[in-house]
Design a protein around this motif. Structure first.
Motif, PDB file in Angstrom:
ATOM      1  N   GLU A 190      29.729  58.208  45.868  1.00 36.32           N
ATOM      2  CA  GLU A 190      29.643  56.756  46.046  1.00 36.32           C
ATOM      3  C   GLU A 190      30.809  56.259  46.889  1.00 36.32           C
ATOM      4  OE1 GLU A 190      28.035  53.949  42.767  1.00 36.32           O
ATOM      5  OE2 GLU A 190      30.225  53.715  42.706  1.00 36.32           O
ATOM      6  N   ARG A 191      30.540  55.328  47.780  1.00 31.84           N
ATOM      7  CA  ARG A 191      31.616  54.726  48.555  1.00 31.84           C
ATOM      8  C   ARG A 191      31.280  53.263  48.833  1.00 31.84           C
ATOM      9  NH1 ARG A 191      28.460  57.111  52.426  1.00 31.84           N
ATOM     10  NH2 ARG A 191      28.251  56.034  54.438  1.00 31.84           N
ATOM     11  N   VAL A 192      32.290  52.488  49.137  1.00 33.51           N
ATOM     12  CA  VAL A 192      32.124  51.070  49.438  1.00 33.51           C
ATOM     13  C   VAL A 192      32.439  50.862  50.911  1.00 33.51           C
ATOM     14  CG1 VAL A 192      32.907  48.731  48.935  1.00 33.51           C
ATOM     15  CG2 VAL A 192      32.776  50.434  47.095  1.00 33.51           C
ATOM     16  N   VAL A 193      31.517  50.200  51.617  1.00 33.25           N
ATOM     17  CA  VAL A 193      31.698  49.968  53.049  1.00 33.25           C
ATOM     18  C   VAL A 193      31.667  48.465  53.322  1.00 33.25           C
ATOM     19  CG1 VAL A 193      30.816  52.171  53.857  1.00 33.25           C
ATOM     20  CG2 VAL A 193      29.217  50.345  53.392  1.00 33.25           C
ATOM     21  N   PRO A 194      32.557  47.993  54.192  1.00 30.83           N
ATOM     22  CA  PRO A 194      32.571  46.562  54.516  1.00 30.83           C
ATOM     23  C   PRO A 194      31.544  46.231  55.600  1.00 30.83           C
ATOM     24  CG  PRO A 194      34.332  47.687  55.684  1.00 30.83           C
ATOM     25  CD  PRO A 194      33.638  48.740  54.850  1.00 30.83           C
ATOM     26  N   TYR A 195      31.177  44.983  55.686  1.00 32.87           N
ATOM     27  CA  TYR A 195      30.349  44.515  56.801  1.00 32.87           C
ATOM     28  C   TYR A 195      30.816  43.119  57.210  1.00 32.87           C
ATOM     29  CZ  TYR A 195      27.649  42.293  52.963  1.00 32.87           C
ATOM     30  OH  TYR A 195      27.259  41.579  51.860  1.00 32.87           O
ATOM     31  N   GLY A 196      30.468  42.725  58.415  1.00 27.78           N
ATOM     32  CA  GLY A 196      30.997  41.500  58.988  1.00 27.78           C
ATOM     33  C   GLY A 196      30.103  40.283  58.795  1.00 27.78           C
ATOM     34  N   VAL A 197      30.518  39.178  59.402  1.00 28.05           N
ATOM     35  CA  VAL A 197      29.839  37.894  59.233  1.00 28.05           C
ATOM     36  C   VAL A 197      28.406  37.903  59.767  1.00 28.05           C
ATOM     37  CG1 VAL A 197      29.888  35.458  59.886  1.00 28.05           C
ATOM     38  CG2 VAL A 197      31.992  36.599  59.169  1.00 28.05           C
ATOM     39  N   PRO A 198      28.132  38.456  60.978  1.00 29.31           N
ATOM     40  CA  PRO A 198      26.742  38.453  61.448  1.00 29.31           C
ATOM     41  C   PRO A 198      25.790  39.182  60.505  1.00 29.31           C
ATOM     42  CG  PRO A 198      28.236  38.927  63.260  1.00 29.31           C
ATOM     43  CD  PRO A 198      29.051  38.982  62.005  1.00 29.31           C
ATOM     44  N   ALA A 199      26.226  40.341  59.996  1.00 26.85           N
ATOM     45  CA  ALA A 199      25.387  41.083  59.053  1.00 26.85           C
ATOM     46  C   ALA A 199      25.220  40.293  57.766  1.00 26.85           C
ATOM     47  CB  ALA A 199      25.997  42.448  58.761  1.00 26.85           C
ATOM     48  N   ALA A 200      26.290  39.637  57.308  1.00 28.22           N
ATOM     49  CA  ALA A 200      26.214  38.851  56.071  1.00 28.22           C
ATOM     50  C   ALA A 200      25.198  37.724  56.214  1.00 28.22           C
ATOM     51  CB  ALA A 200      27.590  38.280  55.728  1.00 28.22           C
ATOM     52  N   ARG A 201      25.210  37.057  57.351  1.00 26.98           N
ATOM     53  CA  ARG A 201      24.257  35.963  57.572  1.00 26.98           C
ATOM     54  C   ARG A 201      22.827  36.481  57.579  1.00 26.98           C
ATOM     55  NH1 ARG A 201      27.688  33.304  62.548  1.00 26.98           N
ATOM     56  NH2 ARG A 201      29.171  32.082  61.291  1.00 26.98           N
ATOM     57  N   ALA A 202      22.603  37.610  58.257  1.00 25.96           N
ATOM     58  CA  ALA A 202      21.252  38.174  58.333  1.00 25.96           C
ATOM     59  C   ALA A 202      20.767  38.613  56.959  1.00 25.96           C
ATOM     60  CB  ALA A 202      21.234  39.351  59.311  1.00 25.96           C
ATOM     61  N   VAL A 203      21.649  39.217  56.175  1.00 27.21           N
ATOM     62  CA  VAL A 203      21.281  39.663  54.833  1.00 27.21           C
ATOM     63  C   VAL A 203      20.994  38.472  53.922  1.00 27.21           C
ATOM     64  CG1 VAL A 203      22.143  40.814  52.755  1.00 27.21           C
ATOM     65  CG2 VAL A 203      22.458  41.881  54.992  1.00 27.21           C
ATOM     66  N   GLU A 204      21.812  37.423  54.011  1.00 30.20           N
ATOM     67  CA  GLU A 204      21.581  36.232  53.182  1.00 30.20           C
ATOM     68  C   GLU A 204      20.232  35.595  53.507  1.00 30.20           C
ATOM     69  OE1 GLU A 204      23.229  35.106  50.629  1.00 30.20           O
ATOM     70  OE2 GLU A 204      24.701  36.712  50.789  1.00 30.20           O
ATOM     71  N   THR A 205      19.890  35.539  54.796  1.00 31.26           N
ATOM     72  CA  THR A 205      18.591  34.990  55.189  1.00 31.26           C
ATOM     73  C   THR A 205      17.466  35.843  54.635  1.00 31.26           C
ATOM     74  OG1 THR A 205      19.559  34.107  57.223  1.00 31.26           O
ATOM     75  CG2 THR A 205      17.163  34.283  57.149  1.00 31.26           C
ATOM     76  N   TRP A 206      17.641  37.155  54.676  1.00 26.51           N
ATOM     77  CA  TRP A 206      16.629  38.059  54.121  1.00 26.51           C
ATOM     78  C   TRP A 206      16.464  37.831  52.613  1.00 26.51           C
ATOM     79  CZ3 TRP A 206      12.634  41.002  53.672  1.00 26.51           C
ATOM     80  CH2 TRP A 206      12.554  41.999  52.697  1.00 26.51           C
ATOM     81  N   LEU A 207      17.561  37.717  51.897  1.00 27.38           N
ATOM     82  CA  LEU A 207      17.485  37.565  50.450  1.00 27.38           C
ATOM     83  C   LEU A 207      16.904  36.216  50.035  1.00 27.38           C
ATOM     84  CD1 LEU A 207      20.880  39.181  49.342  1.00 27.38           C
ATOM     85  CD2 LEU A 207      18.582  40.159  49.161  1.00 27.38           C
ATOM     86  N   SER A 208      17.172  35.179  50.833  1.00 27.91           N
ATOM     87  CA  SER A 208      16.703  33.845  50.453  1.00 27.91           C
ATOM     88  C   SER A 208      15.305  33.526  50.969  1.00 27.91           C
ATOM     89  CB  SER A 208      17.682  32.786  50.960  1.00 27.91           C
ATOM     90  OG  SER A 208      17.784  32.833  52.380  1.00 27.91           O
TER      91      SER A 208
END
Length: 311
Positions: A190-208
């Protein structure tokens, strides 16, 4: 190898192959894909041994192993395939020795051709930007699968994770506040990887907006879903990525691994520490990560040739 060929194996050889397969799953935690590849290689070796009249593990010796690899080399198999099969055999015979199924390990001195050191395909940063812009336009039209595709590609590039790690991720693996994703990599590490603002916005739109449109009562916790509401599979992700690469028009790159290669190379180009990139990619060996420094050097050399008046 088909079931008829496998059924021809004598009991001792068949039992050893089955036991080795269980060992890979239960003790080594190998993925289903890796286990299939290893089992196929072992079966191929044992069928070859049977053709030479060998019916027991004790009958395996170094010369037989070399003949087996030699035949495959003469048949035109790639050096990478030969290297993998030699590694599989070494793993199999070492396991057999530990299990006291053989008295000596016949593969201790087995060597295979070194893999071709080909540099991975890498997209330029401008190409990545064009690719993401096109995906964002499609996602903006509101179709659930387009929103999903945008989020998947953004996340693959932002994190450099493998396609299997993306497909296997659950919603609760996201730390949305810290913009980090927990993934389960090779060997169940298991590992934790960071991601940036553009990916965060795209993921939030997908989830909502996107995921609720595809989700079914039995969808479960999967982060990304297919058209029918089940967890998306790796083949579907590859199809999405290959399609968007095709639309890019100026690259022959195919497959999600190109996004992983590109992420690693762009991190190093930007001054990231090699050890940090190793952690992000989940490489067990720093030598694997160092391949990307070669990519960066090649890119630097090309830039030098184009820009320096005395190159």
């Amino acid at each position: 190898m088909d079931h008829e060929e496998r059924a021809r194996l004598p009991q001792e050889l068949a039992h050893a192959a089955n036991s080795f397969e269980r060992y890979l799953v239960a003790e080594r935690g190998r993925s289903a894909h890796t286990v299939r590849a290893y089992r196929g290689d072992v079966d191929a070796l044992l069928i070859h041994a049977l053709a030479e009249g060998v019916t027991t593990l004790a009958g395996l010796d170094l010369s037989l192993l070399r003949r087996w690899l030699g035949e495959q080399s003469a048949a035109g198999l790639a050096r990478a395939t030969l290297a993998r099969r030699a590694a599989t055999v070494r793993s199999f015979t070492a396991w057999a020795l530990r299990e006291e199924l053989v008295e000596v390990d016949p593969a201790l001195r087995l060597r295979a051709p070194k893999r071709d050191q080909t540099l991975p395909a890498v997209l330029q940063q401008q190409q990545i930007q064009r690719l993401m812009d096109a995906l964002a336009v499609r996602a903006g039209e509101g179709e659930a699968t387009a929103i999903r595709d945008h989020a998947m590609v953004e996340l693959l590039y932002a994190t450099g994770i493998r396609v299997g790690e993306l497909a296997g991720a659950d919603i609760d693996a996201l730390n949305r506040e810290r913009r980090a994703l927990t993934v389960l990599g090779k060997g169940n590490k298991e590992r934790v990887v960071p991601y940036g603002v553009p990916a965060a916005r795209a993921v939030e739109t997908w989830l909502s907006l996107g995921r609720p449109a595809l989700a079914k009562p039995d969808s479960g916790p999967a982060l990304f879903l297919g058209k029918r509401g089940a967890r998306i599979d790796q083949r579907a992700v590859r199809t999405v990525v290959e399609h968007v690469f095709g639309q890019l028009g100026d690259t022959s790159a195919t497959g999600p691994h190109t996004l992983r290669h590109s992420a690693a190379t762009h991190l190093l180009d930007g001054g990231a520490d090699l050890r940090a990139v190793q952690e992000i990619l989940g490489h067990s060996s720093l030598a694997t990560t160092q391949l990307y420094t070669h990519v960066s050097v090649e890119r630097l050399r090309e830039s030098y040739k184009q820009a320096h008046p005395r190159a």
